[in-house]
Design a protein around this motif. Structure first.
Motif, PDB file in Angstrom:
ATOM      1  N   ALA B 413      20.492  -0.113  -9.258  1.00 22.42           N
ATOM      2  CA  ALA B 413      19.723  -1.108  -8.504  1.00 22.42           C
ATOM      3  C   ALA B 413      19.375  -2.320  -9.369  1.00 22.42           C
ATOM      4  N   GLY B 414      19.096  -2.082 -10.654  1.00 19.86           N
ATOM      5  CA  GLY B 414      18.578  -3.172 -11.470  1.00 19.86           C
ATOM      6  C   GLY B 414      19.574  -3.829 -12.399  1.00 19.86           C
ATOM      7  N   GLY B 418      19.097  -7.523 -14.078  1.00 18.75           N
ATOM      8  CA  GLY B 418      18.493  -7.198 -15.361  1.00 18.75           C
ATOM      9  C   GLY B 418      19.425  -7.351 -16.541  1.00 18.75           C
ATOM     10  N   SER B 419      20.728  -7.192 -16.308  1.00 18.64           N
ATOM     11  CA  SER B 419      21.631  -7.224 -17.457  1.00 18.64           C
ATOM     12  C   SER B 419      22.924  -7.992 -17.209  1.00 18.64           C
ATOM     13  N   PHE B 444      21.678  -1.272 -21.364  1.00 14.74           N
ATOM     14  CA  PHE B 444      20.755  -1.408 -20.233  1.00 14.74           C
ATOM     15  C   PHE B 444      20.966  -0.267 -19.239  1.00 14.74           C
ATOM     16  N   GLU B 448      18.248   2.440 -17.899  1.00 14.23           N
ATOM     17  CA  GLU B 448      17.869   2.541 -16.491  1.00 14.23           C
ATOM     18  C   GLU B 448      18.153   3.933 -15.936  1.00 14.23           C
ATOM     19  N   GLY B 451      15.810   6.315 -17.812  1.00 16.32           N
ATOM     20  CA  GLY B 451      14.371   6.101 -17.659  1.00 16.32           C
ATOM     21  C   GLY B 451      13.839   6.449 -16.301  1.00 16.32           C
TER      22      GLY B 451
END
Lengths: 324, 451
Positions: B413-414, B418-419, B444, B448, B451
């Motif tokens: 999703a990110g 984000g990257s 990244f 993700e 995490g």
């Protein structure tokens, strides 16, 4: 505090000891006064209740929740997992997040230093011209950017900063084709460029507020210093700036907060790019929380940002009171 | 005198300590936020008959995706008892809000959902397996549905079906034929080497070789197109599907990224690329701004109306002459909310889009994308020689060569904002090497996923 002064006596002692004899002399009046006071206090609390409820419901409670979330690994929907201070460790060790904090501090130059300085000079100049059409027109024009939403300002300025935008056209007319570029695409100029959007928006606010402040300074002071033979600079630093200390502190507080928690201008102009040269905590928190659905880390970063803002703003407040 | 100003200060400190303590106690009291996923209730009692009662179906869609308007209007025309309520939000907002919309008490029946993410684990999406059996979707190509599946371990590509597409897209290279003719380029490049020759020819003639933008990441059509030709397709897909231990840092991906680095340093992209958003990028190519643009079938109709016959569309060539083609393509994926009250009806609508002749025609006419579904069904009619015809032929060829891969932006999703976007901005301006690009995106990804 080692030697208790009179007014610092515990109230219990006062009630039990000193009040005893008085109470026996004029009991009815004392009781009536107390009842009135109690009723007044009660009315006070009732009047305070709506605002207090709103404040607790929309500020305190979310803040406590934010603190709670910051200790969890949570996607906002499913079951959260307790991770202790891990999220805070990430905030303080991730170079990307630290870089965004640094960018926010650089923005203080553009959101605070430039608008307040320029605002001071402009306010002084406007004061010196006679009140009339020109003076009020100048005030209106300077204040105009303030009524434009920051998001719209970000979009409009990103057009002006583009390769074929207004900025480069003007530079071309005055023979500076050599330095034209896409200002928001260039790593060296992107952050100053978005910063200047903030300067443009906030200068009007600063000027207008400082102008009202100047109006409150006793004109006799200006007459006196002029009789003493002072020039513009002397007048500026001896009368105007000290007379505006309260206003300046308010403006510095507001604009520093705007710089450290900036979001809309950057979201609509560069979204943090190119690379991460304009990334600020506001954008990072939004992405981590809503795109990556890492509510815990976003909350932790939000709490850190809040503490940072307080750490910068509280000493400024202290400064304003120091010489009172 | 000294006590009075200190009093409020001490009170404030006491309040702060109390508040922190309260928050701390609250935080540690073990009442963790969030709720456990509801235990999946497999809806085995499914119906493929459309209700005769009046029903309103709700759809949450992105702005600028008019095909749902036309499809719902046609469906209501055929079945007047079924009406639709379509709400729209921008792609970014919808993506960010999707989990919360799905988890609400009154979720939309159908929602545009580019990445499944945690939604399956949180029990927010309807499992479409019972309908797969009931409607006989096993006749549809496996490769088309694989990216729409997710296993119990949260790995895409296999497991239960959670999404279907409203059109299945395909990407490639659009070439401005008028500019190509001036440069003496008379046919589409057959290998990467030939493509590079064309790029150099354009650059030497003062023409922009590749029209691209990277303010919002669209240059990654070029970046991934390069990687696709060198990477092991299955290995690349396993990463996009989040298989355990899958990595982005493969020799093929690095080779592709280094090709982009080389193109950046050769000046094949414009200097202001990082300030160019998707809209500006499309406009520039439509106005004859350069030789090539890497984009998808969804712009075919737009480019055609802007450039007329002066534009062609073809697959990105393989590295070696005669090699198989690999191209990004994906379903315009929609999911049914687990909390939908009208599950049978909304799935009937989805099946109808894939099988009804008029619906399939609408999908092709409006999106230029393949309607998907059973390949034995008659294909919609398209104008001979049009870009959309080329696009459908490309999709068919990729199907035959089994060369479709997902968009790497859909990996998590990110990862895109984000990257991939910030790192690609650095890559296409020569600020980092191809190796660094791949390593940073992988780092990244690990943070993700882990995490």
């Amino acid at each position: 505090m080692s030697s208790p002064s009179l007014d610092a006596r515990p109230s219990a002692a006062r009630d039990a000891g000193a009040d005893g004899p008085i109470l026996s002399v004029r009991p009815t009046r004392r009781v009536a006064a107390r009842a009135t006071a109690r009723r007044a206090a009660l009315t006070g609390w009732i009047l305070l209740l709506p605002a207090l409820a709103a404040y607790i419901g929309f500020v305190i409670w979310p803040l406590i929740q934010g603190v709670q979330y910051s200790f969890y690994d949570w996607n906002g929907i499913g079951l959260a997992e307790w991770v202790g201070v891990q999220n805070y460790v990430t905030v303080f060790t991730d170079p990307v997040l630290l870089g965004s904090i640094l960018n926010a501090f650089i923005l203080i130059v553009f959101f605070t230093v430039i608008p307040v300085t320029v605002g001071l000079v402009l306010a002084t100049l406007i004061r010196s011209i006679r009140a009339g059409v020109f003076s009020s027109a100048a005030q209106t024009i300077l204040f105009l950017p303030q009524i434009i939403p920051l998001a719209a300002a970000g979009i409009a300025w990103s057009w002006m900063y583009s390769q074929t935008g207004t900025i480069n056209q003007i530079l071309g007319w005055i023979g500076l084709e050599g330095i034209t570029r896409s200002w928001l695409a260039d790593y060296a100029t992107a952050l100053p460029a978005v910063g200047l959007i903030g300067s443009w928006v906030l200068t009007g606010l600063c000027t207008v507020l400082l102008l009202t402040g100047i109006g409150k300074i006793d004109t006799a002071l200006y007459e006196a210093i002029r009789l003493d033979g002072a020039g513009w600079w002397r007048e500026f630093f001896t009368i105007t700036v000290p007379g505006l200390r309260q206003e300046i502190v308010v403006l510095v507080t507001l604009t520093v907060i705007a710089a450290l928690s900036s979001f809309d201008i950057i979201y609509t102009s560069t979204q943090g790019g190119p690379g991460r040269s304009t990334l600020v905590p506001g954008i990072s928190i939004f992405r981590i929380g809503f795109t990556q659905s890492d509510v815990g880390l976003a909350s932790a970063f939000g709490i850190v940002l809040m503490v940072l803002v307080l750490a910068v703003v509280l000493p400024i407040q202290r400064l304003s009171k120091a010489n009172d | 005198m000294a006590t009075s100003p200190r009093r409020p200060h001490r009170r404030a400190v006491r309040f702060a300590v109390a508040a922190t303590a309260a928050a701390g106690v609250f935080a540690m009291s073990g009442c963790a936020p969030g709720a456990a996923a509801p235990t999946a209730t497999q809806n085995t009692d499914v119906s493929t008959e459309l209700t005769s009662e009046d029903v309103t179906l709700t759809i949450a869609d992105e702005t600028g995706f008019p095909v749902t308007d036309e499809l719902t209007a046609e469906f209501t025309r055929q079945h007047p008892n079924v009406t639709f309520d379509v709400t729209r939000d921008t792609f970014a907002n919808l993506t960010a809000n999707a989990p919360k919309l799905l988890a609400s008490n009154d979720p939309p029946d159908l929602i545009r959902l580019p990445t499944i993410g945690d939604t399956v684990r949180d029990g927010l999406l309807a499992n479409l397996d019972p309908y797969y059996d009931a409607y006989g979707w096993d006749a549809w190509p496996d490769s088309q549905l694989a990216p729409l599946r997710m296993s119990e371990d949260g790995v895409r590509g296999s497991g239960s079906l959670y999404q279907l597409g409203l059109g299945y897209s395909i990407t490639g290279i659009f070439m401005n034929e008028a500019i190509a003719a001036e440069l003496g380029i008379d046919e589409a490049p057959q290998t990467i080497a030939e493509l590079e020759e064309d790029l150099a020819t354009a650059k030497d003639a003062g023409v922009v070789p590749i029209v691209a933008g990277d303010k919002d990441g669209v240059v990654n059509f070029v970046v991934q197109a390069a990687m696709n030709q060198y990477a092991d397709k299955d290995e690349f897909l396993s990463w996009m599907f989040n298989e355990p231990d899958a990595t982005y840092d493969t020799p093929g991906n690095v080779e592709g990224a280094e090709l982009i680095e080389k193109w950046a340093k050769a000046g094949y992209f414009e200097a202001d690329i990082n300030a160019v958003d998707y809209f500006t990028f499309v406009t520039r190519f439509s106005e004859g701004g350069g030789l090539f643009a890497f984009n998808g079938n969804w712009e075919a109709a737009n480019y055609q109306s802007a450039l007329g016959d002066d534009v062609s569309f073809f697959l990105v060539p393989p590295a070696e002459q005669g090699g198989d083609h690999v191209a990004m393509g994906a379903a315009n994926s929609f999911s049914v909310a687990a909390g939908s009250d009208n599950m049978d009806e909304i799935v009937y609508f989805l099946n109808w889009i894939h099988t009804d002749e008029t619906a399939r025609q609408i999908v092709v006419d409006v999106t230029g994308a393949s309607p998907g579904g059973d390949p034995s069904l008659e294909q919609p009619t398209v104008e001979a020689g049009s870009l959309i015809e080329q696009a459908l032929a490309m999709a068919a060829q990729i199907g035959e060569e089994n060369g479709q891969v997902d968009f790497m932006a859909n990996t998590t999703a990110g990862i895109y904002s984000g990257s991939i976007i910030p790192e690609s901005q650095l890559l296409v301006t020569g600020e980092i090497t191809g190796q660094e690009f791949v390593e940073r995106v992988q780092a990244f990804y690990e943070s993700e996923i882990g995490g």
